[in-house]
Write an enzyme that holds these catalytic residues in place. Sequence first.
Site, short mmCIF file in Angstrom:
data_model
loop_
_atom_site.label_atom_id
_atom_site.label_comp_id
_atom_site.label_asym_id
_atom_site.label_seq_id
_atom_site.Cartn_x
_atom_site.Cartn_y
_atom_site.Cartn_z
N ASP A 78 48.87 54.94 -1.49
CA ASP A 78 47.55 54.79 -0.87
C ASP A 78 47.56 55.42 0.51
OD1 ASP A 78 44.92 53.38 -0.15
OD2 ASP A 78 45.37 52.53 -2.12
N PRO A 86 49.57 39.49 9.66
CA PRO A 86 50.34 38.24 9.50
C PRO A 86 50.62 37.84 8.06
CG PRO A 86 48.71 38.00 11.24
CD PRO A 86 48.45 39.33 10.61
N ASP A 97 56.01 58.53 3.81
CA ASP A 97 54.76 59.24 4.10
C ASP A 97 54.84 60.61 3.43
OD1 ASP A 97 52.59 60.62 5.14
OD2 ASP A 97 52.72 59.62 7.08
N HIS A 112 42.62 51.08 3.60
CA HIS A 112 42.48 50.92 2.16
C HIS A 112 43.75 50.38 1.52
CE1 HIS A 112 42.05 52.26 -2.09
NE2 HIS A 112 40.76 52.05 -1.88
N THR A 128 42.54 29.67 5.26
CA THR A 128 41.94 30.62 4.32
C THR A 128 42.43 30.35 2.91
OG1 THR A 128 41.66 32.95 3.73
CG2 THR A 128 43.76 32.32 4.70
N ASN A 204 35.17 55.10 -10.00
CA ASN A 204 33.85 54.48 -9.78
C ASN A 204 32.67 55.39 -10.10
OD1 ASN A 204 35.23 52.25 -8.68
ND2 ASN A 204 35.32 53.25 -6.69
N TYR A 218 46.14 59.21 -18.56
CA TYR A 218 47.39 59.52 -19.25
C TYR A 218 47.83 58.30 -20.06
CZ TYR A 218 47.71 63.72 -16.35
OH TYR A 218 47.45 64.93 -15.75
N VAL A 221 49.91 55.31 -18.71
CA VAL A 221 49.37 54.57 -17.57
C VAL A 221 48.47 53.44 -18.04
CG1 VAL A 221 47.99 54.77 -15.46
CG2 VAL A 221 49.50 56.64 -16.16
N ASP A 244 42.21 50.40 -20.43
CA ASP A 244 43.10 49.37 -20.96
C ASP A 244 42.64 47.95 -20.62
OD1 ASP A 244 45.33 50.88 -22.22
OD2 ASP A 244 45.53 51.71 -20.21
N SER A 269 39.37 50.29 -7.29
CA SER A 269 40.58 50.25 -6.47
C SER A 269 41.06 48.83 -6.26
CB SER A 269 40.31 50.86 -5.09
OG SER A 269 40.62 52.22 -5.07
#
Length: 421
Positions: A78, A86, A97, A112, A128, A204, A218, A221, A244, A269
């Site tokens: 990503d 945290p 990278d 993202h 939370t 999307n 593929y 996947v 799937d 995503s």
Amino acid sequence: MRQRVRARAVRLLAWTTLLAALPVPVVVAAPAAAAPTTRCTTPSQKLLPEVPWTHERLKPQRVWPLTKGEGVLVAVIDTGVDAAVPQLAGKVRRGVDVVNRAGAADDDCYGHGTFVAGVIAARPASGTGMVGLAPGATIMPIRQANGPSDGTASTLARSIRAAVDAGASVINVSASTFFPSEELRLAVEYAAGRDVLLVAAASNEAQQGNPVAYPAAYPQVLAVGSVGPDGRRSEFSEVGSYLDLMAPGVDVVSLSRGGVGHLVDSGTSYATPFVAATAALVRSYHPKLTAVQVKRRLELTADHPGTTLPDQQMGWGVVNPYQAVTTILPEEHTRVPAVGPQPPLNPVAQSAAETSAREAAFEFSLTAVVLAGLIGLVGYLIPRGTRRGWRSIGELEEEPKPQSRRGRGRPSDRDRRGRFG
């Protein structure tokens, strides 16, 4: 005239060659309408206290007594992952990278990748109800883009290989390209050949022509689409024969980069990491299963739609973490022994085998004859004994003989019944 036609053909060939050399773009699959910018997004400091609807739907707390994904490394290909958040602290490795060809990927300007990683592995926190589906898993960040539009099929392919080489057993790809790439296909096969399960967003663009999304399309996947709180396919979620599974992808709550707060967003995503996290739960609890078996298990244990499976709108249905971990599948435990050619016997062994066979046949025949004789003898003796009342010959000789048919010496019918009763 011919010279002009030849000149046009040469120019067309040159343009075709130039276009083929251009990098194939990769689109970050969510948000569903992402802004075309690579500027760092503003961190959120707002905690959302309630339990998200996604967790009410999937009920991961049912499976956590068995596994939370411990020991499983999940690669998030990503925009990087902010390791300082945290709820992810201590759970994110430095990573690789790829797009910038240097350094680690444990920071995230766009946010993202941090959002995706939170869906997978955010640890519980006070104040939370937002928590990752597999909070025991570890995240390996692989940066293949800095924002929603600067990745390419090449960086995505190299990121898949980097994730495999880093030891990930599950790879989350919340990005897609709409052009098949040989380099990307080979990278997918590289992962499959090393028993790594690749989970990718179906993208999307259902309302923009529904183009085929790669690497989701593929066959190796596991392609994931999005459903909303009503359980129906999200309007933006792409469809196709390669689809799937489905997972919650509308109003998903997860982590913000650069802060302690949460964000809410929608897209395939964010459906994809729910499935990747479920795969981590399965690989943790069933470590001997192959990637192919894990993929099949997730399909068979999903909440199936009432249609022929797989359905082009819903695939095999909505992922079910508890069933994925706890269901007993006979096909995983049935092993057919390999049958190969028997080694030839040498002459001595063959002779011994033939001798043993003849001896066994003779013993069987002899036993059959003896049993037949015994059966015949018993058949002869029982009627005679019955007629004599089971008395010896001497006893019969000592018994007085009847004088006539009406003589007193003849036993009555009652005596006969009593004797034989």
